[in-house]
Design an enzyme around this catalytic site. Structure first.
Site, PDB file in Angstrom:
ATOM      1  N   SER A   1      -5.287  -6.070  -8.028  1.00  0.00           N
ATOM      2  CA  SER A   1      -5.057  -4.694  -8.285  1.00  0.00           C
ATOM      3  C   SER A   1      -3.538  -4.557  -8.016  1.00  0.00           C
ATOM      4  O   SER A   1      -2.884  -4.933  -7.061  1.00  0.00           O
ATOM      5  CB  SER A   1      -5.569  -3.882  -7.578  1.00  0.00           C
ATOM      6  OG  SER A   1      -5.048  -2.351  -7.965  1.00  0.00           O
TER       7      SER A   1
ATOM      8  N   ALA B   1       7.055  -2.046  -1.690  1.00  0.00           N
ATOM      9  CA  ALA B   1       6.617  -0.698  -1.267  1.00  0.00           C
ATOM     10  C   ALA B   1       6.661   0.152  -2.613  1.00  0.00           C
ATOM     11  O   ALA B   1       7.739   0.958  -2.788  1.00  0.00           O
ATOM     12  CB  ALA B   1       7.549  -0.163  -0.132  1.00  0.00           C
TER      13      ALA B   1
ATOM     14  N   GLY C   1       4.556   2.105  -3.753  1.00  0.00           N
ATOM     15  CA  GLY C   1       4.095   3.579  -3.417  1.00  0.00           C
ATOM     16  C   GLY C   1       2.802   3.966  -4.377  1.00  0.00           C
ATOM     17  O   GLY C   1       2.858   5.419  -4.907  1.00  0.00           O
TER      18      GLY C   1
ATOM     19  N   CYS D   1      -3.877   0.437   1.365  1.00  0.00           N
ATOM     20  CA  CYS D   1      -2.606   0.537   1.078  1.00  0.00           C
ATOM     21  C   CYS D   1      -1.749   0.882   1.985  1.00  0.00           C
ATOM     22  O   CYS D   1      -1.885   2.178   2.697  1.00  0.00           O
ATOM     23  CB  CYS D   1      -2.316   1.490  -0.193  1.00  0.00           C
ATOM     24  SG  CYS D   1      -0.470   1.215  -0.718  1.00  0.00           S
TER      25      CYS D   1
ATOM     26  N   THR E   1      -2.159  -6.264   1.503  1.00  0.00           N
ATOM     27  CA  THR E   1      -0.801  -6.840   2.018  1.00  0.00           C
ATOM     28  C   THR E   1      -0.802  -6.499   3.682  1.00  0.00           C
ATOM     29  O   THR E   1      -1.434  -5.446   4.165  1.00  0.00           O
ATOM     30  CB  THR E   1       0.142  -6.181   1.501  1.00  0.00           C
ATOM     31  OG1 THR E   1       0.223  -4.752   1.368  1.00  0.00           O
ATOM     32  CG2 THR E   1       0.375  -6.555  -0.095  1.00  0.00           C
TER      33      THR E   1
ATOM     34  N   GLY F   1      -3.225 -12.626  -7.096  1.00  0.00           N
ATOM     35  CA  GLY F   1      -1.962 -11.528  -6.937  1.00  0.00           C
ATOM     36  C   GLY F   1      -0.623 -11.858  -7.385  1.00  0.00           C
ATOM     37  O   GLY F   1      -0.230 -11.934  -8.448  1.00  0.00           O
TER      38      GLY F   1
END
Lengths: 261, 311
Positions: free
Chosen positions: B28, B77, B79, B137, B200, B272
């Site tokens: 993802s 990042a 978001g 996340c 991550t 990924g």
């Protein structure tokens, strides 16, 4: 949009930190438009990991692409050590390039390394509108930097205007000032296509807005994938919530669509 | 003698009731909504696609700069920028439905209720093979990782989701915890079908000239080859600790990397960051696993899962 293993056929060191690389890459060269870019893999190792985006300088012989690269860090330093004959892993051509359409006459404005994609654009514009006079405004810090960047623009049809920050070549001052002086008072519209440092593009966007000239600008940023997956290359959009992405919505944007900061 | 088709190794694996034609999925946030890679990859050669995380409402994502390259990796990042549930169903699903492989939706929310609404709505539509629940996340303030670092909260979320969806539920775990096996056990007890790990690792980079953080968000998630040893270790630990399948993620860039995870106990893997470096790497990994099995005289990929030799 494709991945192509090309081959480095020519390598010119133009200054101590500017490199011109020519790759045989017929598939990418055949479909590339001015303003589009390629993602180039530096090496097979994991460091540096990510590909680097470079706008296409020109497509010599229609089967190759040429890049002009400034050595700024580890990745570009490794590129500077490449030798002719080696394979290169390319993904491209990517992004949305410049619109080449009338009715207003074209005008190109480039600053520093932002001049790089404009040679490709100038050639395509003159190919499409052979009777056109094409004003090209090029600016840089000094004559040293500008000389080789302006190389290739001596085409019939091009009216070259030069400015340098130190006055060592052409006008002394900003390229946007030179543009305003030359064309700001003339009647009729002008379609501006530009690439260069952010402050130059910002003041150019303001000038074009005042004069009601359509203006396209090519933006740059760090990106990981170049194909719209990582969403890393976000740029705030005006009149709308959220962000555009330089890799797929750009790199060329209508200056009016950019929220200048 | 030429190798004939029947001798090609069997690459199929099961994640609960979910049958994958091979153990290679795309992670993802690294593969868009599939379409972005269509020009580079025959999507039907993949085991599956896990799409960019979906929230109930669209999210604009974080201020730039959002990414920075680090040694053998990158920090991001983003978001959780995404189009939201409604547009995902209307605009992204028609393509995904016909892309020739299993499609899993990655979902995220700020509350149990938000996760539940997402799971319910996505369970009603055609074309999804499963849900990956993102509780890991690191780049958003609310939710996300809050559920992923607390075993009790994770348990309650997954137990609630279990009652709202018939689809296979995969829970994506955060490595930013003291003991990842505790979270894995909690979500397994709550009834999920599999766990995927790792998301991550929280990291940071500073520009020493400006003395500013390189990411506008200050901190971000580290991914890429740099995190592979950590991911592999966690996959190995979790595979021993739970009975449900484990999907290995973290810096996988080659078939050799993928095989390491399978040997450590992963039933499938996700590719990924490597998709950014080589948009064709996912299908190259499928081919590489097949070749490895042939060279090892293995008829079936399931034979090597968890076959790590410890003497």
């Amino acid at each position: 949009m494709l991945r192509e293993i090309g081959r480095l056929i020519r390598r010119d060191l133009l200054t101590e930190d500017i490199l011109r690389l020519t790759f045989i890459a017929p598939k990418i060269a055949a479909v590339a438009d001015p303003g589009q870019f390629v993602m180039l893999r530096i090496g097979k190792s994991h460091d540096p990991l990510l590909r680097r985006p470079f706008s296409i300088h020109q497509t010599p012989g229609d089967n190759s692409i040429q890049l002009l690269i400034k050595v700024v860090g580890k990745g570009t330093q490794m590129l500077a050590e490449w030798s002719v004959g080696q394979d290169v892993d390319l993904v491209g051509p990517l992004g949305k390039g410049f619109r080449i359409e009338g009715p207003e006459p074209f005008c190109l404005v480039g600053g520093g390394m932002g001049i790089v994609p404009l040679l490709f654009l100038a050639k395509k514009v003159l190919q499409k509108f052979p009777l056109l006079r094409l004003p090209v405004f090029l600016g840089a810090r000094s004559a040293n930097e500008l000389n080789f960047l302006a190389e290739g623009f001596n085409e019939p049809g091009v009216d070259l205007y030069i400015a340098t920050d130190d006055g060592s070549l052409g006008s002394h001052g900003l390229i946007t000032e030179l543009l305003a002086n030359q064309f700001g008072a003339k009647p009729g519209g002008l379609r501006v296509a530009a690439c260069g440092p952010y402050p130059m593009l910002k003041s150019l966007a303001a000038l074009c807005r005042r004069l009601d000239w359509p203006c396209e600008v090519s933006l740059e940023t760090v990106m990981a994938c170049g194909i719209g997956a990582c969403l890393g290359c976000a740029v705030p959009k005006i009149n709308q919530k959220g962000y555009a992405h330089i890799c797929t919505d750009g790199p060329v944007f209508d200056a009016e669509d950019v929220r200048w900061r | 003698m030429a190798i004939i088709d029947e001798q090609l190794p069997d690459l199929q694996v099961n994640i609960g009731n979910l049958l994958l034609k091979n153990p290679v999925l795309t992670a993802s946030g690294t593969f868009g909504y599939g379409r972005e890679y269509q020009a580079y990859v025959n999507l039907s050669n993949l085991g599956g696609i896990v799409v960019k995380g979906i929230s109930l409402e669209p999210r604009p994502g974080n201020l730039p700069p959002r990414i920075v390259e680090t040694a053998c990796g990158m920090l991001n990042a983003i978001g959780l920028e995404n189009v939201g549930l409604k547009r995902f169903i209307a605009e992204k699903m028609p393509f995904l439905r016909d892309c020739g492989t299993q499609v899993l939706a990655n979902i995220l929310g700020d509350s149990v209720e938000e996760y539940c609404i997402l799971a319910e709505r996505l369970s009603e539509i055609d074309g999804l093979a499963g849900l990956e629940v993102n509780i890991s996340c690191p780049n958003v303030k609310m939710g996300g990782v809050a559920f992923g670092t607390n075993p009790q909260m994770a348990y309650e979320l997954i137990a609630a989701l279990r009652g709202r969806s018939h689809l296979p539920l995969i829970v994506k775990l955060s490595p930013n915890v003291t003991d990842i096996t505790k979270i894995a056990q909690a979500v397994a007890d709550a009834g999920c079908d599999a766990v995927s790990l790792i998301n991550t690792l929280l990291g940071m980079a500073i520009d020493i000239r400006s003395r500013r953080p390189r990411l506008a968000n200050i901190v971000g998630g580290l991914s890429g080859p740099a995190i592979k040893p950590v991911a592999l270790r966690m996959v190995w630990q979790v595979a021993k600790a739970v009975k449900i399948p484990v999907i290995g993620i973290g810096g996988i860039s080659s078939a050799e990397d993928a095989i390491e995870f399978l040997l450590a106990g992963a039933t499938a893997i996700q590719v990924g960051t490597a998709n950014f470096v080589n948009p064709q790497v996912s299908v190259e990994i499928v081919a590489g696993i097949s070749q490895y099995l042939q060279e090892s005289g293995e008829a079936n990929v399931r034979n090597i899962i968890g076959s790590l030799v410890i003497s």
